[in-house]
Every structure is written in structure tokens, then in C-alpha cells.
Write a protein that holds these residues in place. Structure first.
Motif, mmCIF file in Angstrom:
data_model
loop_
_atom_site.group_PDB
_atom_site.id
_atom_site.type_symbol
_atom_site.label_atom_id
_atom_site.label_comp_id
_atom_site.label_asym_id
_atom_site.label_seq_id
_atom_site.Cartn_x
_atom_site.Cartn_y
_atom_site.Cartn_z
ATOM 1 N N PHE A 3 -6.021 52.120 4.929
ATOM 2 C CA PHE A 3 -5.189 52.187 5.791
ATOM 3 C C PHE A 3 -4.669 50.570 6.098
ATOM 4 O O PHE A 3 -3.433 50.148 6.509
ATOM 5 N N GLU A 4 -5.701 50.101 6.561
ATOM 6 C CA GLU A 4 -5.525 48.643 6.753
ATOM 7 C C GLU A 4 -4.478 47.762 5.693
ATOM 8 O O GLU A 4 -3.786 46.912 6.116
ATOM 9 N N ASN A 5 -5.031 47.999 4.571
ATOM 10 C CA ASN A 5 -4.215 47.229 3.239
ATOM 11 C C ASN A 5 -3.025 47.791 3.303
ATOM 12 O O ASN A 5 -2.091 47.023 3.065
ATOM 13 N N GLU A 6 -2.746 48.989 3.600
ATOM 14 C CA GLU A 6 -1.388 49.688 3.331
ATOM 15 C C GLU A 6 -0.424 48.948 4.628
ATOM 16 O O GLU A 6 0.737 48.451 4.191
ATOM 17 N N LYS A 7 -0.934 48.629 5.752
ATOM 18 C CA LYS A 7 -0.280 48.179 6.689
ATOM 19 C C LYS A 7 -0.035 46.595 6.574
ATOM 20 O O LYS A 7 1.136 46.145 6.658
ATOM 21 N N LYS A 8 -0.992 45.930 5.599
ATOM 22 C CA LYS A 8 -0.872 44.606 5.475
ATOM 23 C C LYS A 8 0.367 44.301 4.298
ATOM 24 O O LYS A 8 1.001 43.468 4.757
ATOM 25 N N ALA A 9 0.427 45.391 3.676
ATOM 26 C CA ALA A 9 1.345 45.240 2.430
ATOM 27 C C ALA A 9 2.822 45.534 3.217
ATOM 28 O O ALA A 9 3.654 45.123 2.452
ATOM 29 N N MET A 10 2.712 46.091 4.325
ATOM 30 C CA MET A 10 4.060 46.479 5.143
ATOM 31 C C MET A 10 4.371 45.073 5.814
ATOM 32 O O MET A 10 5.358 44.974 6.482
ATOM 33 N N GLY A 11 3.510 44.214 5.740
ATOM 34 C CA GLY A 11 3.934 43.002 6.635
ATOM 35 C C GLY A 11 3.233 42.745 8.075
ATOM 36 O O GLY A 11 3.348 41.650 8.796
ATOM 37 N N PHE A 12 2.558 43.733 8.483
ATOM 38 C CA PHE A 12 1.638 43.843 9.844
ATOM 39 C C PHE A 12 0.514 42.679 9.638
ATOM 40 O O PHE A 12 -0.359 42.881 8.760
ATOM 41 N N GLN A 13 0.297 41.857 10.796
ATOM 42 C CA GLN A 13 -0.571 41.027 10.705
ATOM 43 C C GLN A 13 -1.832 41.192 11.920
ATOM 44 O O GLN A 13 -2.585 40.500 11.755
ATOM 45 N N ALA A 14 -1.582 41.888 12.698
ATOM 46 C CA ALA A 14 -2.540 42.113 13.955
ATOM 47 C C ALA A 14 -2.759 43.443 14.043
ATOM 48 O O ALA A 14 -2.167 44.347 14.991
#
Length: 254
Positions: free
Chosen positions: A62-73
Motif C-alpha cells: 500500500f505504501e509503495n502504491e502511494k509513493k508511486a502516485m507521488g505521495f511523500q508523507a
């Protein structure tokens, strides 16, 4: 060449983490039962360690998916203490570092108290930010436990020294306008939520232990506010405290 003692073999195996290590070669050809047993135990430990690493990567999806979308925090959020008869509901929010590696993270309920304490130290080392929020027994009675849990979660977010840009929440949705994903059983499926679960659990257990020192008859340091036999007997004998949730059965019948 003189063979190593069994104890020396065991000490050597503590240093080896790679099954291609050349130091294993003479041990594998050693026919002594003690060496065979030590090697089997070592192999089991390696398999267990590999399984924990694999699970950690699985829980990072889940964290990796969000990072791939550009989220950083990305903040993982979870609560503890929805079911007890006494004490607050406590929530935690955790934003992990990008390079975190906290092997063994899991739903706090699946871990021993000593393992939770050990993991809290690791989480604090590998977190960008941690926030903790509470909703009191009085607020639970006023709002209901579901709404009070949301209040505690938002307070945990408000305590973060770093503003999150995305939320991963265990089975809840918060009306705060932030991008978020509700994850059923998230404390066993997401590293960030698992970290929040552990932080909240250790914090609340300590809080209830402190209340136990103030009110020894109720056994809060053992039951964390749940309705154990000792707790219910203390309510019958000494009455309801301000810590008790008056809308929860059997207290509301008192």
C-alpha cells in the motif's frame, strides 16, 4: 585437523546468515549428531527470518502504491481500546522513513508485550513523525465509540510534527479532506498501520497500568480496562469510576 566442539559450532552459526557461506562446508560434512541438529536449527531460523522479510515486503504494498502516485508523507493510522469498559480509546499516526526496515511488524494483538516494546524502539528510530490522540471515556459516552474513535484518530494526526499528504487507515474514513484509503484489517496488511497499532497499544497499556496503580482493586494493569472477573467484581464492590464508560454494558445497568 581437529574438529570444532559443538558449542563452537553453535557460536559460529550465530555469525552466519548466508547459506553460501564457505564456513558451512565443513559443518555439512560433519556426521556428529550435535552438528546436524545445530545445522537444522540454523536452517529453521534462516527460513523464519526470510519469511519475516517476505511478509514485510508484502505489507509495504500500500505504501509503495502511494509513493508511486507521488505521495511523500504517508501516515498509517490505527486505534486500540474500542472494546474495554474503562479508559480512553487511543489512536496513533505514524509516517515512516523511506528507507525503513522494521522486520517483524504486525497487528499489535498478534505480538507479545516484550516484542511490542522492542518494535516501538525500532519504529521511533525509523519514523519521520509519530502522533498520539485520545478520546476519553466521557467523550465515548457522549459521541459513541465509533465517532470517538474518529476524534482520537484526528487528534493523532493533529499531533504529527509533519503534515501528511496521504492516509492509510485501519477500517475507517476521516472527514478531513486528505487523500486516504480505508484498509480492512490494515494492522496486519500495512507496515504503517501496523506501526501505528503498536505505538497506540504500548501507549494505552502503560496508561492503563498507571490507572491500575491509582485504583489497584480493578486490575487495570492486567486487564487494560476489559471486563475480566476481577474488574467486574471491583465494580460491584467499589463502584463505577470516572474512567468507566457509562454507556457500555454491564455498567449502564448499574
Amino acid at each position: 585437523m581437529e574438529k570444532m566442539s559443538i558449542q563452537t559450532v553453535k557460536e559460529l552459526l550465530k555469525e552466519i546468515t548466508d547459506d553460501q557461506d564457505v564456513r558451512l562446508l565443513p559443518l555439512k560434512s560433519d556426521e556428529r549428531k550435535g552438528v546436524e541438529l545445530a545445522l537444522k536449527q540454523w536452517q529453521k531460523q534462516q527460513e523464519k527470518a526470510a519469511a519475516l522479510v517476505a511478509r514485510y515486503h508484502e505489507m509495504s504494498v500500500f505504501e509503495n502504491e502511494k509513493k508511486a502516485m507521488g505521495f511523500q508523507a504517508i501516515a498509517g493510522i490505527d486505534e486500540v481500546g474500542r472494546g474495554p469498559l474503562a479508559g480512553p480509546v487511543v489512536a496513533a499516526a505514524v509516517i515512516l522513513n523511506d528507507d525503513h526496515q522494521i522486520i517483524g511488524l504486525n497487528d499489535s494483538k498478534q505480538l507479545s508485550a516484550s516484542k511490542r516494546e522492542e518494535l516501538v524502539k525500532e519504529i521511533k528510530k525509523h519514523a519521520k513523525a509519530i502522533g498520539i490522540g485520545e478520546a476519553s471515556a466521557e467523550e465515548i459516552d457522549q459521541l459513541n465509540i465509533y465517532q470517538a474513535t474518529k476524534v482520537a484518530m484526528q487528534r493523532a494526526l493533529d499531533q504529527l510534527p509533519l503534515k501528511p499528504d496521504c492516509l492509510l487507515i485501519d477500517a475507517m474514513v476521516l472527514d478531513n479532506g486528505l487523500p486516504q484509503e480505508k484498509i480492512i484489517k490494515g494492522d496486519a496488511r500495512s507496515v504503517s498501520i501496523a506501526a501505528a497499532s503498536i505505538i497506540a497499544k504500548v501507549y494505552r497499556d502503560k496508561l492503563m497500568a498507571d490507572y491500575g496503580s491509582e485504583h489497584p482493586a480493578y486490575g487495570f494493569e492486567q486487564n487494560a480496562g476489559y471486563g475480566t472477573k476481577q474488574h467486574l467484581m471491583a465494580i460491584d464492590k467499589f463502584g463505577v469510576l470516572s474512567l468507566h464508560r457509562k454507556t457500555f454494558a454491564p455498567i449502564r445497568k448499574k
